[in-house]
Design a protein around this motif. Structure first.
Motif, PDB file in Angstrom:
ATOM      1  N   GLU A 142       0.812  -1.222   0.000  1.00  0.00           N
ATOM      2  CA  GLU A 142       0.000   0.000   0.000  1.00  0.00           C
ATOM      3  C   GLU A 142       0.843   1.269   0.000  1.00  0.00           C
ATOM      4  O   GLU A 142       0.380   2.318  -0.437  1.00  0.00           O
ATOM      5  CB  GLU A 142      -0.948   0.004   1.200  1.00  0.00           C
ATOM      6  N   LEU A 143       2.074   1.194   0.501  1.00  0.00           N
ATOM      7  CA  LEU A 143       2.951   2.364   0.508  1.00  0.00           C
ATOM      8  C   LEU A 143       3.843   2.405  -0.727  1.00  0.00           C
ATOM      9  O   LEU A 143       4.517   3.409  -0.963  1.00  0.00           O
ATOM     10  CB  LEU A 143       3.828   2.386   1.766  1.00  0.00           C
ATOM     11  N   ASN A 273       8.135   6.391   4.622  1.00  0.00           N
ATOM     12  CA  ASN A 273       7.739   7.036   3.359  1.00  0.00           C
ATOM     13  C   ASN A 273       7.973   6.096   2.193  1.00  0.00           C
ATOM     14  O   ASN A 273       9.088   5.610   1.990  1.00  0.00           O
ATOM     15  CB  ASN A 273       8.539   8.318   3.134  1.00  0.00           C
ATOM     16  N   LYS A 276       4.032   5.474  -2.861  1.00  0.00           N
ATOM     17  CA  LYS A 276       2.593   5.685  -2.954  1.00  0.00           C
ATOM     18  C   LYS A 276       2.013   6.430  -1.756  1.00  0.00           C
ATOM     19  O   LYS A 276       1.047   7.198  -1.900  1.00  0.00           O
ATOM     20  CB  LYS A 276       1.866   4.339  -3.086  1.00  0.00           C
ATOM     21  N   ALA A 277       2.569   6.184  -0.573  1.00  0.00           N
ATOM     22  CA  ALA A 277       1.983   6.758   0.641  1.00  0.00           C
ATOM     23  C   ALA A 277       2.991   6.696   1.782  1.00  0.00           C
ATOM     24  O   ALA A 277       4.078   6.111   1.651  1.00  0.00           O
ATOM     25  CB  ALA A 277       0.711   6.000   1.025  1.00  0.00           C
ATOM     26  N   ARG A 293      -0.836  10.963   1.872  1.00  0.00           N
ATOM     27  CA  ARG A 293      -0.910  10.726   0.430  1.00  0.00           C
ATOM     28  C   ARG A 293      -0.692  12.043  -0.315  1.00  0.00           C
ATOM     29  O   ARG A 293      -0.962  13.123   0.219  1.00  0.00           O
ATOM     30  CB  ARG A 293      -2.250  10.112   0.047  1.00  0.00           C
ATOM     31  N   ARG A 294      -0.240  11.942  -1.567  1.00  0.00           N
ATOM     32  CA  ARG A 294      -0.055  13.138  -2.376  1.00  0.00           C
ATOM     33  C   ARG A 294      -1.337  13.536  -3.098  1.00  0.00           C
ATOM     34  O   ARG A 294      -1.687  14.717  -3.156  1.00  0.00           O
ATOM     35  CB  ARG A 294       1.059  12.906  -3.399  1.00  0.00           C
ATOM     36  N   ASP A 295      -2.040  12.576  -3.659  1.00  0.00           N
ATOM     37  CA  ASP A 295      -3.182  12.874  -4.531  1.00  0.00           C
ATOM     38  C   ASP A 295      -4.528  12.573  -3.891  1.00  0.00           C
ATOM     39  O   ASP A 295      -5.547  12.440  -4.580  1.00  0.00           O
ATOM     40  CB  ASP A 295      -3.046  12.073  -5.839  1.00  0.00           C
ATOM     41  N   ASN A 298      -5.035  13.280   3.356  1.00  0.00           N
ATOM     42  CA  ASN A 298      -4.397  12.516   4.422  1.00  0.00           C
ATOM     43  C   ASN A 298      -5.473  11.992   5.364  1.00  0.00           C
ATOM     44  O   ASN A 298      -6.581  12.536   5.429  1.00  0.00           O
ATOM     45  CB  ASN A 298      -3.411  13.389   5.194  1.00  0.00           C
TER      46      ASN A 298
END
Length: 388
Positions: A142-143, A273, A276-277, A293-295, A298
């Motif tokens: 997931e990350l 870090n 992806k997340a 998250r970037r997109d 949070n």
């Protein structure tokens, strides 16, 4: 269900929590404790409702009613107590760090393996459900690929020159103080969560308080200053450290470790870090896991069994909104350890996949290798040093 007899050597601050945790399991009887004298052991035993008291560990490990020996003595006594216990065929649960050096830790691991006993080290932060949730998220991708791991473990209980502990005495605590005591926790925790091992370190040590006032009588951890006669003590170990780390999976990281940082009581945290997340967990706010998250927005994932992965859910025992804490995570670790003992596998490794909070003497050995490498890096002037 056959009941298991437990005996504890070294009934100080953390020893009482070992006793509380195993009693919560429901199938363990606390048979005896051993202290430096029979008088002090009897006093502790009466206070904790324990039937037997011994003035030395030799009698406790020989007691046929005891199947598991918990070792919560000062570091320099870990080896003789553990070796005596495994010689009597007892399973062993040791407080961290496992030993005074990596070589000594290897000796203890080999002895326990040869004896065929279950062996464990209490890296208790593994037992928190959101730690296990972070671990599952990373393992599940997931990350994305993890590239950076950061964090700290800061306390203030040694901030004053009148604060003192046997951990500051090299002959009792080892050649490193803050790193061996709490830095070992952080290193084990992030390796466990990220699934990568620390293989290189670069360290810088500081001794903020180089002369302390040592009391004439010993005190338990976190007990604070005592009103007694004192004498100056020259400190030869660090109370503050900064360490860069490299992992075998390619990730890099950094950690700050200190016990002289005002306002920080037990401030352990890590952030991981990935591409992806990110995830961040703070021990002092342990019922929440931050997800960055970037997109997307949070999020803060609460400790709610209905929201956790199946593995992490097994470590949460109350519904959402009901806070669980340090002692609950500690009990989770004991539950994993004693589940293996109860099955009498004779090999702690056999059930690790199903019980991820379990840390064995092998983990204790690798932790000791990291601590030794950190010390060597500082001693050599702050250079990259491989973990042996």
């Amino acid at each position: 269900m056959k009941r298991i007899g437990m005996g504890l050597v070294g009934p100080g601050f953390v020893g009482a929590h070992h006793i509380d945790a195993v009693r919560r399991l429901g199938f363990v009887d606390v048979v005896a404790i051993a202290a430096s004298t029979e008088t002090s052991a009897r006093r502790k035993a009466d206070a904790l409702g324990i039937p037997k008291a011994y003035g030395g560990y030799e009698a406790l490990v020989a007691d046929p009613d005891i199947h598991v020996v918990h070792n919560t003595t000062p570091n320099y006594l870990h080896a003789p107590v553990i070796l005596a216990a495994v010689a009597h065929g007892k399973h062993v649960v040791s407080d961290k760090p496992l030993a005074m050096s990596a070589a000594e830790a290897r000796q203890l691991w080999d002895a326990a393996e040869s004896a065929g006993v279950v062996h464990a080290v209490t890296f208790n932060y593994r037992g928190n459900p959101l730690v296990q949730q972070a671990r599952e998220m990373i393992a599940g991708g997931e990350l994305g690929r993890v590239h950076f791991v950061s964090g700290a473990y800061l306390q203030d209980w040694l901030l004053q020159d009148t604060d003192f502990s046997w951990r500051l005495e090299p002959e009792k605590g080892g050649r490193t103080s803050a790193v061996g005591d709490i830095g070992s926790h952080w290193c084990d925790l992030v390796q466990h969560v990220v699934g990568q091992r620390i293989v290189e370190v670069l360290a810088d040590f500081t001794t903020v308080i180089d002369t302390r006032l040592k009391p004439a009588t010993s005190t338990e951890a976190f007990a604070g200053a005592v009103d007694t006669a004192r004498e100056p003590f020259t400190v030869r170990s660090e109370d503050l450290a900064s360490v860069l780390v490299r992992f075998d999976g390619g990730a890099k990281g950094s950690v700050s470790v200190g016990q002289v940082c005002a306002g920080h009581k037990n401030d352990l945290w890590f952030e991981v870090n990935g591409r992806k997340a990110s995830v961040r967990w703070l021990q002092e706010r342990q019922n929440e896991l931050w997800i960055g998250r970037r997109d997307a927005a949070n999020a803060a994932l609460p400790k709610d069994p209905s929201l956790l992965s199946p593995v992490a859910r097994a470590y949460a025992h109350l519904p959402g909104g009901h806070q669980e804490a340090w002692a609950d995570a500690f009990c989770n670790v004991m539950r994993d350890i004693y589940s293996v003992i109860r099955q009498r596998t004779g090999n702690a490794q056999a059930d690790r996949g199903a019980r991820p909070a379990l840390a064995t003497f092998e983990d204790g050995y690798h932790s000791a290798c990291i601590v030794d490498a950190i010390l060597a890096s500082h001693t050599r002037g702050g250079v990259w040093t491989k973990v042996g």
